[in-house]
Design a protein around this motif. Structure first.
Motif, PDB file in Angstrom:
ATOM      1  N   VAL A  13       3.010  11.606  11.597  1.00  0.00           N
ATOM      2  CA  VAL A  13       2.053  10.860  10.779  1.00  0.00           C
ATOM      3  C   VAL A  13       2.160   9.360  11.041  1.00  0.00           C
ATOM      4  N   PHE A  14       3.380   8.853  11.219  1.00  0.00           N
ATOM      5  CA  PHE A  14       3.580   7.423  11.434  1.00  0.00           C
ATOM      6  C   PHE A  14       3.691   7.061  12.913  1.00  0.00           C
ATOM      7  N   ALA A  69      -1.014   5.693   8.975  1.00  0.00           N
ATOM      8  CA  ALA A  69      -0.719   6.559   7.836  1.00  0.00           C
ATOM      9  C   ALA A  69      -1.690   6.309   6.692  1.00  0.00           C
ATOM     10  N   GLY A  70      -2.090   5.043   6.493  1.00  0.00           N
ATOM     11  CA  GLY A  70      -3.045   4.738   5.440  1.00  0.00           C
ATOM     12  C   GLY A  70      -4.388   5.380   5.682  1.00  0.00           C
ATOM     13  N   ALA A  71      -4.840   5.400   6.934  1.00  0.00           N
ATOM     14  CA  ALA A  71      -6.118   6.050   7.258  1.00  0.00           C
ATOM     15  C   ALA A  71      -6.035   7.558   7.007  1.00  0.00           C
ATOM     16  N   LEU A  72      -4.924   8.172   7.408  1.00  0.00           N
ATOM     17  CA  LEU A  72      -4.752   9.603   7.162  1.00  0.00           C
ATOM     18  C   LEU A  72      -4.680   9.895   5.670  1.00  0.00           C
ATOM     19  N   LEU A  75      -2.349   4.741  -5.789  1.00  0.00           N
ATOM     20  CA  LEU A  75      -1.536   4.597  -4.584  1.00  0.00           C
ATOM     21  C   LEU A  75      -2.342   3.941  -3.464  1.00  0.00           C
ATOM     22  N   LEU A  76      -3.601   4.334  -3.313  1.00  0.00           N
ATOM     23  CA  LEU A  76      -4.440   3.725  -2.282  1.00  0.00           C
ATOM     24  C   LEU A  76      -4.654   2.235  -2.558  1.00  0.00           C
ATOM     25  N   LEU A  77      -4.932   1.889  -3.804  1.00  0.00           N
ATOM     26  CA  LEU A  77      -5.117   0.474  -4.160  1.00  0.00           C
ATOM     27  C   LEU A  77      -3.833  -0.309  -3.946  1.00  0.00           C
ATOM     28  N   ALA A  78      -2.690   0.304  -4.265  1.00  0.00           N
ATOM     29  CA  ALA A  78      -1.410  -0.381  -4.066  1.00  0.00           C
ATOM     30  C   ALA A  78      -1.146  -0.633  -2.582  1.00  0.00           C
ATOM     31  N   LEU A  79      -1.544   0.290  -1.713  1.00  0.00           N
ATOM     32  CA  LEU A  79      -1.369   0.077  -0.277  1.00  0.00           C
ATOM     33  C   LEU A  79      -2.254  -1.063   0.221  1.00  0.00           C
TER      34      LEU A  79
END
Length: 451
Positions: free
Chosen positions: A433-434, A132-135, A16-20
């Protein structure tokens, strides 16, 4: 099986992180292509990406992708609830296929749906995506250290809840959860499930506690408490006396049947809150309420962290502590305070969390967060909850404010507040969060001021 579950969740968290990251790279490429040619093209592209919400991986599919995303979230939430409410009952000991086949299948459906909703069914601008990605990166880092699958499941579900009205998802949650719990209770009553394990090692060994097919009374209590919270959230715009009565009756049952005091007492607080909201009606909320709501978090955190420091050791055993009044309070809380006193002396503090030993058990989410997830996440969660309490009071949503406060009451006595099935109120944090404006925060029904 536990090792396989951990490996699967580690793989999912990484993918999921790589996809983001891949989505951000695709955004940049498409943004530059769309920007007018000439000097400053890259700057204009970045400015548009920062300000304008858009679907990831291109705008193909348009509106049907967001509609499909809402359906995916409902399916994922239902699969997750069924996995926990059925597959984590004593059915796992009765039939090996429950844990060997059904549970991994349901978990795969749940996280697959949440992941697709996040990547393909939600609009973001880069400000939202970056925050949100950082969190999420921090949450993933903590998950890798703490090995707590409930935590990463909760975080992913909150990310997937962006811009969704919660009425349909919560309806699915309540329907699936109630059906699964009734099925388990029925199988248990029919003798189809094995007896629960001996609870002789429990601190409340002298009580007779029913588990209704779940092996532990607090497992049953946590699941039922989650359904009560979800029901209250569904009734947030029009709380009725009958809603308060249903919640109160089931909370009394939790105190009498499984003797799940934490869930039962929190449920009674929820019933009282619903009754108070019904009495208050549609009158404007008091002006200081947002700030009072936000103050609940540091107040409860201070009690959780500081109260055990007042203990003085007076004997050889871990529970031989004084003063007498605090020792009596500790006894009423089944040793929760003295366990924290022991944890202060036994557990190291890790910045990004750690797996915890079975003893001393930290049945307090404030301390559990600090030690298992680390002080960074503890601080982020406290700030996020304060903003959520302040925001829902500002929105004029007293029932949702009550749900969050009651969740904190439960969290004072349990660490199951990081289970989505026990804490559906966590979905209310998606707007925080967003960093969305208040009018776009999730609720079961739109607030009148949003119309």
């Amino acid at each position: 099986m536990k090792i396989w579950e951990d490996l699967s969740m580690f793989l999912f968290a990484n993918l999921l992180l790589l996809a983001l990251f891949a989505a951000a790279a695709c955004d940049l490429w498409l943004g530059v292509r769309r920007a007018a040619a000439g000097p400053g093209r890259l700057g204009r592209a970045l400015q548009n990406l920062w300000r304008q919400e858009h679907l990831l991986f291109g705008g193909w599919g348009g509106g049907w992708r967001t509609r499909a995303g809402a359906v995916l979230f409902c399916v994922g939430l239902g699969a997750y609830e069924l996995s926990v409410a059925f597959c984590n009952s004593m059915a796992r000991d009765a039939w090996p296929w429950v844990q060997g086949v059904l549970s991994p299948l349901l978990d795969g459906v749940a996280f697959g749906c949440f992941g697709l909703k996040i990547l393909l069914g939600t609009r973001y601008n880069w400000r939202q995506l970056g925050l949100a990605g950082a969190l999420y990166f921090i949450a993933r880092w903590v998950h890798f250290n703490a090995h707590n699958i409930w935590w990463i499941g909760l975080v992913v579900a909150v990310l997937a809840a962006k811009d969704l009205p919660l009425k349909k998802p919560l309806t699915v949650f309540v329907a699936v959860g109630a059906a699964a719990m009734l099925l388990v209770a029925g199988l248990n009553a029919a003798g189809a499930l094995p007896p629960p394990p001996d609870l002789a090692t429990e601190r409340n060994v002298y009580e007779s506690r029913s588990t209704y097919g779940y092996g532990h009374p607090n497992t049953f209590g946590g699941l039922l408490f989650g359904l009560l919270l979800a029901w209250a959230m569904l009734r947030s715009r029009r709380p009725r006396w009958v809603d308060a009565g249903i919640v109160a009756a089931l909370s009394v049952f939790l105190l009498v049947g499984p003797a799940s005091r934490s869930a039962g007492l929190a449920g009674l607080a929820l019933a009282a809150g619903l009754a108070l909201c019904r009495l208050w009606g549609r009158r404007p909320l008091p002006r200081p309420l947002p700030w009072l709501g936000a103050a609940v978090v540091p107040a409860m955190a201070a009690v959780s962290y500081l109260l055990p420091l007042l203990f003085v050791k007076v004997g050889p055993w871990w529970s031989d502590l004084s003063p007498a009044w605090l020792s009596r309070l500790d006894s009423m809380l089944n040793g929760r305070l003295s366990m924290i006193w022991c944890a202060y002396r036994l557990f190291p503090i890790k910045i990004a969390g750690q797996p915890l030993q079975d003893w001393p058990a930290l049945d307090n989410s404030f301390l559990f967060t600090f030690y298992q997830f680390g002080p960074v996440v503890a601080l982020l969660l406290a700030v996020g909850l304060m903003i959520a309490l302040w925001g829902y009071a500002r929105r004029g949503e007293p029932v949702l404010l009550v749900c969050l406060v009651v969740m904190l009451i439960y969290a004072f006595m349990e660490c199951q507040s990081f289970h989505l099935t026990t804490n559906p109120a966590a979905l209310l944090l998606a707007g925080v969060v967003f960093a969305l404006p208040l009018r776009r925060w999730g609720a079961a029904e739109p607030c009148p001021q949003d119309a």
